[in-house]
Design an enzyme around this catalytic site. Structure first.
Site, PDB file in Angstrom:
ATOM      1  N   ARG A   1       0.839  -1.201   0.000  1.00  0.00           N
ATOM      2  CA  ARG A   1       0.000   0.000   0.000  1.00  0.00           C
ATOM      3  C   ARG A   1       0.874   1.252   0.000  1.00  0.00           C
ATOM      4  O   ARG A   1       0.585   2.211  -0.707  1.00  0.00           O
ATOM      5  CB  ARG A   1      -0.947  -0.005   1.203  1.00  0.00           C
ATOM      6  CG  ARG A   1      -2.016  -1.093   1.121  1.00  0.00           C
ATOM      7  CD  ARG A   1      -2.966  -1.026   2.292  1.00  0.00           C
ATOM      8  NE  ARG A   1      -3.829   0.146   2.226  1.00  0.00           N
ATOM      9  CZ  ARG A   1      -4.633   0.534   3.209  1.00  0.00           C
ATOM     10  NH1 ARG A   1      -4.664  -0.136   4.345  1.00  0.00           N
ATOM     11  NH2 ARG A   1      -5.382   1.608   3.075  1.00  0.00           N
TER      12      ARG A   1
ATOM     13  N   CYS B   1      -1.251   5.892   9.271  1.00  0.00           N
ATOM     14  CA  CYS B   1      -1.566   4.628   8.600  1.00  0.00           C
ATOM     15  C   CYS B   1      -2.687   4.928   7.604  1.00  0.00           C
ATOM     16  O   CYS B   1      -2.684   5.971   6.968  1.00  0.00           O
ATOM     17  CB  CYS B   1      -1.949   3.557   9.608  1.00  0.00           C
ATOM     18  SG  CYS B   1      -3.304   4.043  10.706  1.00  0.00           S
TER      19      CYS B   1
END
Length: 281
Positions: free
Chosen positions: A183, A238
């Protein structure tokens, strides 16, 4: 107990179960299956534990900006603490399935409102059950308390500060992306609008701080962050401000004094279409 200790083990907790000043909080949750944590709790939990839901109790209302799991309103969080019988003097032990992230979110929020004695059950309920300690299915009820919030804003990094770091390319703080590498690199993005990461961020996947559901020892956490300056401020993020909290704790355990959370995280960053996104290393 050492004020710098962040985790306790099942034996330590079992010896204190039933102590009127100890409160246990079950934070089990499964992303994509928001009712599963509560169902698991109602079926079986550590005796006396109360349940806090990631999306109903540990997050606020989702808006255009602020990310997928914005921080809850302090009045909302205060009410939940009071209903759970938690006082400012309570010793609070938080646990989840063994992922660590949901318990860490609760730990972070309690520290943010000024709570002193809060610890994570290392290994979660899995370690508890493996040790042969008891569970129950009865839902406890506690006398309502009066909790006093003492907000610690130094634990938060603002969107404006993160944007300044990203656009200038250098700055007074290091930006740490806690998501898995695919990611961060922009190879895949299952949730957010656009793949990639906030410019200037380095990648320290949060799950690398764990082994078999347990936080790695302090010396191993130090090795994870040995390329960072312990005297430089660190901002962790995050996808939505949940899985960055284990990195927040690991950094503190490794000796980093100035660590802050960008609560809205990447989901907040990409909610502004004009914000740049980087891919690759």
């Amino acid at each position: 107990m050492n004020a710098l200790q962040y985790h306790i083990d099942s034996k330590w907790l079992n010896e204190r179960l039933g102590d009127k000043n100890t409160r246990v909080v079950d934070c089990r949750f499964k992303l994509g299956h928001p009712d599963e944590g509560r169902m698991l709790y109602e079926h079986s939990h550590i005796p006396g534990a109360v349940y806090f839901d990631l999306e109903k109790d540990l997050s606020g209302k989702v808006g255009e900006h602020g990310g997928r799991h914005p921080l809850p309103a302090l009045s909302q969080f205060k009410e939940r603490l009071q209903n759970a019988g938690i006082t400012n003097e309570s010793l609070v032990v938080v646990y989840d399935g063994k992922e660590g992230a949901f318990a860490s979110r609760m730990w972070w929020l309690l520290k943010y409102v000024g709570h002193e004695k809060v610890y994570i059950l290392n290994g979660g309920i899995g370690a508890w059950e493996k040790s042969g300690y008891p569970t129950e299915d009865s839902i406890p009820h506690y006398q309502q308390t009066n909790y006093i919030i003492q907000e610690n804003k130094e634990m938060l990094a603002s969107f404006e500060e993160v944007k300044d770091l990203a656009l200038k390319g250098t700055g007074s703080a290091a930006l740490v992306d806690s998501r898995e590498s695919r990611r961060y690199l922009g190879i895949e993005e299952p949730i957010d609008r656009v793949p990639g990461h906030i410019p200037t961020a380095i990648n320290k996947p949060w799950m690398e701080g764990f082994e078999n559901g347990f936080y790695k020892p302090c010396d191993e956490q130090k090795k994870r962050f040995e390329d960072l300056d312990p005297n430089q401020p660190i901002i962790v993020y995050c996808g939505s401000g949940v899985t960055a909290t284990p990195n927040f704790i690991a950094l503190k355990e490794a000796g980093f004094k100035n660590v802050r959370l960008y609560a809205g995280s990447y989901s907040d960053w990409v909610s502004y279409h004009e914000n740049p996104v980087s891919k690759g290393e």
